[in-house]
Write a protein that holds these residues in place. Sequence first.
Motif, PDB file in Angstrom:
ATOM      1  N   ALA A   7      25.742 -15.576  90.879  1.00 44.65           N
ATOM      2  CA  ALA A   7      25.499 -16.491  89.759  1.00 44.65           C
ATOM      3  C   ALA A   7      24.071 -16.983  89.909  1.00 44.65           C
ATOM      4  N   ARG A   8      23.233 -16.695  88.904  1.00 43.07           N
ATOM      5  CA  ARG A   8      21.803 -16.954  89.023  1.00 43.07           C
ATOM      6  C   ARG A   8      21.316 -17.625  87.747  1.00 43.07           C
ATOM      7  N   HIS A  35      15.525 -18.925  88.237  1.00 43.14           N
ATOM      8  CA  HIS A  35      15.831 -17.772  89.100  1.00 43.14           C
ATOM      9  C   HIS A  35      16.586 -18.184  90.366  1.00 43.14           C
ATOM     10  N   GLU A  36      17.067 -19.411  90.407  1.00 39.70           N
ATOM     11  CA  GLU A  36      17.793 -19.882  91.578  1.00 39.70           C
ATOM     12  C   GLU A  36      19.153 -19.181  91.676  1.00 39.70           C
ATOM     13  N   VAL A  37      19.469 -18.685  92.882  1.00 42.62           N
ATOM     14  CA  VAL A  37      20.785 -18.096  93.117  1.00 42.62           C
ATOM     15  C   VAL A  37      21.741 -19.243  93.438  1.00 42.62           C
ATOM     16  N   LEU A  38      22.733 -19.432  92.573  1.00 39.31           N
ATOM     17  CA  LEU A  38      23.615 -20.588  92.714  1.00 39.31           C
ATOM     18  C   LEU A  38      24.817 -20.269  93.584  1.00 39.31           C
ATOM     19  N   PRO A  76      22.458 -15.372  78.497  1.00 36.55           N
ATOM     20  CA  PRO A  76      22.270 -16.838  78.456  1.00 36.55           C
ATOM     21  C   PRO A  76      20.915 -17.275  79.000  1.00 36.55           C
ATOM     22  N   LYS A  77      20.421 -18.368  78.417  1.00 38.21           N
ATOM     23  CA  LYS A  77      19.300 -19.078  79.031  1.00 38.21           C
ATOM     24  C   LYS A  77      19.943 -20.146  79.904  1.00 38.21           C
ATOM     25  N   GLY A  78      20.161 -19.818  81.154  1.00 41.49           N
ATOM     26  CA  GLY A  78      20.917 -20.695  82.034  1.00 41.49           C
ATOM     27  C   GLY A  78      21.596 -19.844  83.103  1.00 41.49           C
ATOM     28  N   VAL A  79      22.847 -20.186  83.419  1.00 42.66           N
ATOM     29  CA  VAL A  79      23.546 -19.481  84.494  1.00 42.66           C
ATOM     30  C   VAL A  79      24.008 -18.115  84.006  1.00 42.66           C
TER      31      VAL A  79
END
Lengths: 416, 85
Positions: free
Chosen positions: B63-64, B69-72, B42-45
């Motif tokens: 979940a990134r 590149h944020e780690v959610l 995915p382009k997203g999560v």
Amino acid sequence: MKYSALALLRGALSAHRNWVPAWRSPEPKPAYDVVIVGGGGHGLAAAYYLARNHGVRNVALLERGWIGGGNTGRNTTIVRSNYLFPESARLYDFALKCYEGLSRELNFNIMLSQRGIVMLAHSRHDLDSMARWANAMRMNGIDAQILTRDEVAARAPLLDMSPDARFPVLGGFTQRRAGTARHDAVAWGYARAADALGVDIIQNCEVTGFLSGAGGRVVGVETSRGRIRAERIGIAAAGHSSVLAKLAGFRLPVVSYALQAMVTEPLKPALDTVVSSPGTGAYVSQSDKGEMVIGAGLDLFPSYAQRGSFAVLQGVIAATLALFPSFSRLRMLRQWAGIVDVVHDSSPIIGPTPVPGLYINCGWGTGGFKAIPAGGWTLAHVLATGRNHELAEPFQLERFVTGRLIDEAAAAGIAH
Amino acid sequence: MPVVRVARRERVRLRRHTHLIRPDLSASDAIWGEYLFFRDNPKGVHLERWRHAYGCGQWFNVARHTVTHEVLSVYAMTDAPPAHS
């Protein structure tokens, strides 16, 4: 207009007011015979060969941004065909042969420079595997020459050949026909030639969906500039292939990663061949402008960010300086990353998708630039005829079901 | 479950996609191919599994976001995926 010395002279005499744009910027028509999604080298080449080889001229090429602005503008411009397996060798050497005649064919100087590539062996195991590799190339009818340590030193005198070198060079091999080409010129040359044959190149036009017809057949695309119908659609979108596949309702055996590269400030000619060190993951050439072009390996986490991580940057610079200590005083000018579509066997996918009427050219991973003519030629063939080109036959999606993979990961010497 | 806080990028190793369910041995080639090779990408999560390679050795899920590149979120291997996507 034809580019020539005479045209240049005419331009000089008329204050250069005779030049016209190299391609038109038409409004999209409501329908085409074929729509190609993706205006990189592969998409542009496919559009050109559709018109030239198959006489299919009612073609639109849709590009989300500007042509050649994705991976075509983000690579290290190396062309070579030093692959291991016969299927890959045929495909990549076909591309290299096209490149050899492309400037003349397109009437556009792609600045192909067949300066050769030197692959470095840093251990006895490297020597053995490179001997196998070079011999496999010759078996496939592709030029390869095993080099002794001294022959390597003569080809790249700036290499650290001292006894205490961190990565001693024991030998290697070369493909003399390999080299570099100007990346923008490849995109622009194909664009201009395709446009001259009637292809509509439509930039700033993002595909946002696919139109489905009877039997699930694709009959067009929704775009940011309206609905465009087409009988057949080809995707050539590299790192964004999965995004388009999702819009069309299927998945691909592809993972997108950032691959980065960088250039130093320009300097006088110092390196007249491409040097690749698979063992350390660095590859270097000098552009015609004088910059040292340094390529890295993948950032090994999925990414669509078009920027590389610092750890990989540091690693490749360390490796490059270990090979070429004299580069240590050069200043870096630019660094960039492209989003590459990596497949498990590091081989491309060129052919039909699960959606009737929809064809794809993807999976070139870290090595798409060198393959542009072959990718375009074979995608055009399947779009025009509905049958796979002979060169593309081994590179179908179904190989991930049958298990008939073409595992070039080791053969190509690329670090992933 | 003790969890070591990871401060440095190079201490962890990404092992790619998580929540992949291995098919039954009698499954068809098509299902095996799907399991082994085909990915959402995915382009997203993106849900992925990581390992604290140079530390406690523990596997964990992340979940990134693949653009920022944020780690959610970080969650245990047996936990259900978070509702980011």
